[in-house]
Design an enzyme around this catalytic site. Structure first.
Site, PDB file in Angstrom:
ATOM      1  N   ASP A  49       0.844  -1.200   0.000  1.00  0.00           N
ATOM      2  CA  ASP A  49       0.000   0.000   0.000  1.00  0.00           C
ATOM      3  C   ASP A  49       0.882   1.254   0.000  1.00  0.00           C
ATOM      4  OD1 ASP A  49       0.845  -0.309   2.600  1.00  0.00           O
ATOM      5  OD2 ASP A  49      -1.139  -0.181   3.521  1.00  0.00           O
ATOM      6  N   SER A  50       2.203   1.042   0.056  1.00  0.00           N
ATOM      7  CA  SER A  50       3.154   2.147  -0.155  1.00  0.00           C
ATOM      8  C   SER A  50       2.975   2.750  -1.548  1.00  0.00           C
ATOM      9  CB  SER A  50       4.593   1.653   0.017  1.00  0.00           C
ATOM     10  OG  SER A  50       4.835   0.535  -0.811  1.00  0.00           O
ATOM     11  N   ASP A  88      -1.088  -6.176  -0.482  1.00  0.00           N
ATOM     12  CA  ASP A  88      -1.296  -5.552   0.833  1.00  0.00           C
ATOM     13  C   ASP A  88      -2.767  -5.200   0.987  1.00  0.00           C
ATOM     14  OD1 ASP A  88       0.339  -4.959   2.928  1.00  0.00           O
ATOM     15  OD2 ASP A  88       1.200  -3.151   2.041  1.00  0.00           O
ATOM     16  N   LYS A 118      -1.350  -9.539   2.515  1.00  0.00           N
ATOM     17  CA  LYS A 118      -0.566  -9.151   3.701  1.00  0.00           C
ATOM     18  C   LYS A 118      -1.435  -8.268   4.591  1.00  0.00           C
ATOM     19  CE  LYS A 118       3.080  -6.153   3.597  1.00  0.00           C
ATOM     20  NZ  LYS A 118       2.617  -5.059   4.475  1.00  0.00           N
ATOM     21  N   GLU A 120      -1.389  -6.070   8.422  1.00  0.00           N
ATOM     22  CA  GLU A 120      -0.542  -5.509   9.477  1.00  0.00           C
ATOM     23  C   GLU A 120      -1.135  -5.809  10.856  1.00  0.00           C
ATOM     24  OE1 GLU A 120       0.165  -1.327   8.879  1.00  0.00           O
ATOM     25  OE2 GLU A 120       0.948  -1.642   6.851  1.00  0.00           O
ATOM     26  N   GLU A 187       9.397  -4.859  10.266  1.00  0.00           N
ATOM     27  CA  GLU A 187       9.831  -3.536   9.782  1.00  0.00           C
ATOM     28  C   GLU A 187      10.341  -2.688  10.948  1.00  0.00           C
ATOM     29  OE1 GLU A 187       7.061  -1.535   7.177  1.00  0.00           O
ATOM     30  OE2 GLU A 187       8.239   0.311   7.184  1.00  0.00           O
TER      31      GLU A 187
HETATM   32  O1  KIV Z   1       3.607  -1.223   1.692  1.00  0.00           O
HETATM   33  C1  KIV Z   1       4.777  -1.641   1.627  1.00  0.00           C
HETATM   34  O2  KIV Z   1       5.545  -1.317   0.716  1.00  0.00           O
HETATM   35  C2  KIV Z   1       5.236  -2.528   2.693  1.00  0.00           C
HETATM   36  C3  KIV Z   1       6.686  -2.866   2.732  1.00  0.00           C
HETATM   37  C4  KIV Z   1       7.477  -1.711   3.185  1.00  0.00           C
HETATM   38  C5  KIV Z   1       6.965  -4.074   3.545  1.00  0.00           C
HETATM   39  O3  KIV Z   1       4.469  -2.941   3.505  1.00  0.00           O
END
Ligand code: KIV
Length: 271
Positions: A49-50, A88, A118, A120, A187
């Site tokens: 989600d980055s 994510d 993924k 969190e 992280e």
């Molecule tokens: O969203 C993302 O890019 C991440 C990574 C930094 C692990 O969760």
């Protein structure tokens, strides 16, 4: 290069940990980069989600939407043949209720063709992780600095520095393993703690700012390539200088167009 190498599965990742082979993961948001990274034998492509920060230009991941993640994951899946593609789950797509999480993660799997999701967090989302695994959706965990909780954590800072926080991280990692997660991202965790967690689990840990003892490493692609020149952090190593290359190429294009040197005869059609 990846010719004839078997596709990466969650079982292959467990085997890699058993054999002490390091797992390589990068973020990826589109088909073009997916094809390039896949051909370089990157094991896992994370549609993080980055993307909301790196490509959409927002200052956090909080406003990323399910539609956005589905759009980018679909593209990445199109470009990847060997790598495991992980999507994510964005903020509020899995925290409100277990039913919501099942429906949203199910949509991601059905519509994008990705291999895993993924999430969190640790103990507070354990029942959700177990429920997803129970219906056949592979789950990667994410502990330490969890960017969707950046405001609760007081900023992008190293986690697990005091004894109480370290114990909580260890317990969360164990709980994720017991709930059936196939891997955990760590992280911004002190290297000795990440090492202890990695040794205590049978599933692989993938570190970002968590030292060398994790079973694998991940970086944000655009940071690793030196393409995102707005971001730097102690844990990021720039393996390229693509922002510089892009600037130089663009300046050349601007100059050649302005001076009438491009296009030349070799780029033009006589008839
Ligand atoms: O969203 C993302 O890019 C991440 C990574 C930094 C692990 O969760």
């Amino acid at each position: 290069m990846s010719e004839n190498r078997p596709a990466v599965t969650i079982h292959a990742l467990l085997k890699m940990k058993e054999k002490g082979e390091r797992i390589v993961m990068l973020t990826c948001y589109d088909a073009l980069f997916a094809r390039l990274l896949d051909a370089c034998d990157v094991d896992i492509l994370l549609v993080g989600d980055s993307v909301n920060q790196v490509l959409a230009g927002v200052d956090s991941t909080l406003s990323a939407t399910l539609e956005q993640m589905i759009y980018h994951t679909t593209m990445v899946r199109r470009g990847a043949t060997r790598a495991l593609v992980v999507c994510d789950m964005p903020f509020l797509s899995y925290q409100v209720s277990r039913d919501d999480a099942l429906r949203n993660a199910g949509r991601v799997m059905k519509e994008t063709g990705c291999h895993a999701v993924k999430l969190e967090g640790g103990k507070p989302i354990i029942d959700t992780v177990r429920a997803l695994v129970d219906i056949g959706i592979p789950v990667m965990g994410h502990l330490g600095l969890t960017p969707q909780s950046v405001h609760a954590l007081g900023g992008y800072r190293v986690q697990g520095r005091d004894d109480k926080a370290a114990e909580r991280l260890k317990a969360d990692a164990k709980a994720l393993e017991e709930a059936g997660a196939f891997a955990v991202v760590l992280e911004l965790v002190p290297a000795p703690l990440a090492s202890e967690i990695s040794k205590s689990l049978t599933i692989p840990t993938i570190g970002i700012g968590a030292g060398p003892a994790c079973d694998g490493q991940v970086l944000v692609l655009h940071d690793m390539l030196g393409l995102n020149d707005r971001f730097s952090a102690k844990f990021v190593k720039k393996f390229g200088a693509l922002a510089e290359d892009a600037r130089e190429a663009t300046q050349l294009f601007v100059a050649e167009v302005r001076e009438g040197r491009y296009p030349g005869p070799e780029h033009s059609f006589p008839k």
